[in-house]
Design a protein around this motif. Sequence first.
Motif, PDB file in Angstrom:
ATOM      1  N   GLN A 126      -5.594  -5.016   4.937  1.00  0.00           N
ATOM      2  CA  GLN A 126      -4.873  -4.984   3.667  1.00  0.00           C
ATOM      3  C   GLN A 126      -3.371  -5.096   3.915  1.00  0.00           C
ATOM      4  OE1 GLN A 126      -4.771  -1.237   1.616  1.00  0.00           O
ATOM      5  NE2 GLN A 126      -4.703  -2.218  -0.388  1.00  0.00           N
ATOM      6  N   THR A 165      -1.102  -8.167   2.591  1.00  0.00           N
ATOM      7  CA  THR A 165      -0.027  -7.861   1.637  1.00  0.00           C
ATOM      8  C   THR A 165       1.296  -8.426   2.132  1.00  0.00           C
ATOM      9  OG1 THR A 165      -1.209  -5.833   1.175  1.00  0.00           O
ATOM     10  CG2 THR A 165       1.009  -6.017   0.297  1.00  0.00           C
ATOM     11  N   VAL A 221       1.329 -12.157   1.508  1.00  0.00           N
ATOM     12  CA  VAL A 221       1.565 -12.477   0.084  1.00  0.00           C
ATOM     13  C   VAL A 221       3.035 -12.281  -0.242  1.00  0.00           C
ATOM     14  CG1 VAL A 221       1.107 -11.766  -2.286  1.00  0.00           C
ATOM     15  CG2 VAL A 221      -0.766 -11.943  -0.678  1.00  0.00           C
ATOM     16  N   GLY A 222       3.608 -11.176   0.245  1.00  0.00           N
ATOM     17  CA  GLY A 222       5.026 -10.913  -0.008  1.00  0.00           C
ATOM     18  C   GLY A 222       5.904 -12.003   0.560  1.00  0.00           C
ATOM     19  N   ILE A 267       4.166  -8.391  -7.393  1.00  0.00           N
ATOM     20  CA  ILE A 267       3.166  -9.443  -7.180  1.00  0.00           C
ATOM     21  C   ILE A 267       2.284  -9.090  -5.985  1.00  0.00           C
ATOM     22  CG2 ILE A 267       2.873 -11.843  -6.424  1.00  0.00           C
ATOM     23  CD1 ILE A 267       5.149 -12.610  -8.237  1.00  0.00           C
ATOM     24  N   ALA A 268       2.933  -8.703  -4.871  1.00  0.00           N
ATOM     25  CA  ALA A 268       2.143  -8.348  -3.684  1.00  0.00           C
ATOM     26  C   ALA A 268       1.263  -7.138  -3.975  1.00  0.00           C
ATOM     27  CB  ALA A 268       3.068  -8.073  -2.507  1.00  0.00           C
ATOM     28  N   HIS A 294      -1.722  -8.103  -6.212  1.00  0.00           N
ATOM     29  CA  HIS A 294      -2.696  -8.931  -5.504  1.00  0.00           C
ATOM     30  C   HIS A 294      -3.517  -8.141  -4.496  1.00  0.00           C
ATOM     31  CE1 HIS A 294      -2.570 -13.184  -6.538  1.00  0.00           C
ATOM     32  NE2 HIS A 294      -1.331 -12.969  -6.933  1.00  0.00           N
ATOM     33  N   LYS A 295      -2.858  -7.241  -3.782  1.00  0.00           N
ATOM     34  CA  LYS A 295      -3.524  -6.709  -2.588  1.00  0.00           C
ATOM     35  C   LYS A 295      -3.745  -5.195  -2.572  1.00  0.00           C
ATOM     36  CE  LYS A 295      -4.348 -10.442  -0.533  1.00  0.00           C
ATOM     37  NZ  LYS A 295      -5.755 -10.801  -0.410  1.00  0.00           N
TER      38      LYS A 295
END
Lengths: 225, 564
Positions: free
Chosen positions: A25, A29, A32-33, B185-186, B189-190
């Motif tokens: 995770q 994450t 994505v960031g 956003i992060a 999403h996660k």
Amino acid sequence: MSTATHTRPDPAEVDLHVQFEDIEQQNETYLVGMWTFLVTEVMFFGGLFLVYILQRWMHAPQWYVIHEQLDWRLGGLNTMILLFSSFTMACAVHFSQLRKFDKQLQMLGITILCAFGFLVVKFFEWSAKIEHHLVPGAHFEWAHAGASKGVAEMFFVLYFSMTGLHAIHVIIGIIVIGVLATLVAKRHTSVNRDYLPTEMIGLYWHFVDLVWIFLYPLFYLIPKS
Amino acid sequence: MSATAARPEELDDATRPNYLNVSHTIKSWLLTQDHKRIAVLYLVSISFFFLLGGLAASMIRLELTSPRGVMLESETYNKMFSAHGIIMVFLFLVPSIPATFGNFALPMMIGAKDLAFPRLNLLSWYLYMIGGGLILAALLMGGVDTGWTFYTPYSSMYSSGHVVLAIVGVFIAGFSSIFTGLNFIATVHKMRAPGMTWFRMPLFVWAMYATSVIIVLGTPVVAITLALVAVEATMGVGIFSPALGGDPVLFQHMFWFYSHPAVYIMILPSMGVMSELIACFSRKRIFGYHFVAFSSLAIAGLGFIVWGHHMFTSGQSTFQSLVFSLISFVVAVPSAVKTFNWMATIYKGNVDLRSPMIFALGFLGLFVVGGLTGLYLASLATDVHLQATYFVVAHFHYIMVGGAMMGFLGALHYWWPKMTGKMYSDNWAKIGAALVFVGFNLTFFPQFILGYLGMPRRYHYYDFAPQWQAYNIMSSAGASVLALGYILPAFYLLHSLKYGKPAGRNPWGAVGLEWQTESPPDTHNFHEIPIVTHEAYDYAAVDEIEHAQAQEVMKKEAHMGSDE
């Protein structure tokens, strides 16, 4: 590259931040960031590209004349340097995944050297512009036939702001990769238990490279119209 | 904590450690990475800037009671409305709900221990403070007279104010909101808890997500635009100034490319709050959950392609204006979808008129007026008449103050018990809500009429049309009622900190995950990460259990009665 050859990090020994449940995770994450950050960067440069499109569309024949003041050979050299540095950065990520830290360190070193090389070439280019009074502002001079002074000045405003913003990103890249290399050299746990920090910095560096891939033809290789 | 210490949930409220009392030093607040503490930092600093912006507004309203502009010099008046606009837009409205209540509630609502990047979150507060400080410095050193829009070439070539300093402040504050958006956003999403699928997320989280998308895509563009204005102002090169060969309309395109979506940055979080409040206080599943969720994304998407409606009279081509007008009408559709769904939720709901719900109802009324008057401005022909008049001022205040501010106050009253663990006086809160609603309408409705009669915005001298004075006095009188309505909560909320009754975990009987935590929550929110098995707003299931329990009690009583 198949992921099977990579050593997966042992969840027990990776630094897990308190807000995450497990290492997967945490890594996802972070990625994505990072990608979201790159999207904002694209929009950040996007504003300048919009001004560029408008100006070039309005003054295409004049821009051809003005762009001859730039040396496509130096720009091309810089493009090669950055492309090569992107390759070495990708290698650094690869070796980080394989946990070959000495090789990773070498690759990061070459990447930093390339970045410095890029800036050195830029330095020579820019000092030539200063010498020829091509820096926008009070001292700007333009005496070439085929393009007006105002248009030429605007061309160089865009040239300096776009390549300048890019150069700032290169400098930030040197700092960040430098910190990463130092940590790798010290075998610091935050970078050698997991390849993710290297991968994220790699993404940033590829972005910096990619921006230049657009800037080079847009400024140095304007076709005759 | 040592192994022998009691488990946190076994301690009573006075001794249980929570995010507020875990440490008391100033350092522990300034270096905190806890999203809830950062939310409190934001709440305090945002309220401060709101007060400043409000003071500037009161100067404007005082000045306009006289048609001859007797109180302020013209230049001072210009600086006053610029200060009002810059502070309210960049330092209050844009960060208001996301940075305070988004920060506070979003991780808990999806069952996370914190945001994805706590350090980045703290950094964004510092950037906000640095940006705010620079803007404040620019205002104190003599001010800016360009209006909050920084239109070129005035801002870059002719303005004598400290435009560049203010621009640097806005630039830095912009990165604060970019980092907040990136973080959200992060996180969405996660970081969702097991079972928290996308369509089980509360609609506030959907709204926050849509807002973050706008922030991440839009804010960098305004940052680079303002940077170019600063370059033009300091180096004297023609990017936007026509005298130097630049294009002033280009500035308007680039500015509104962000600043129109920015309106949705201000209103979407409020819409998210509405969905929470209306579902909770109607004791009903929100009507058309999927439609409300997707309408947030639709607003975020469409919001990016309507900016040209600010430029109908700026010399853009008629064809462009036509397209922008059409899309502006289209963006009204998702907003209407939301409004109708909220009303359908209230319909046949078990409505509980507590103060957060009063704010929600106030929002509905004001937002509908603000939204419908927007259509007058999206129509090409009427806009030519109304452009840059008080009609526009009234319209966007109905959205930004009526909508966004009502949402902010609603959120504040809804989550205050969770933030502080204390209940405030609901009666005083209702009085506050009523004052805001009445004062707001008194202030801004006359401005619609003023605008229709032709009073231009940003004028302080209108002796040529003395018939406008009555409306202006009405508006100024309303502003004082409105100010009272905004100051009142400060009193009863601060009073509740010391004297308020303990709120308990869930004073509203709401179903969101944030209400399963203690009030105030622990540093890491949950003792155990919750597993989500139900959709959001599953009030029917809760009420069914309560109904069954009540029937059980009644049966027991009846049984006991027959025994005697």
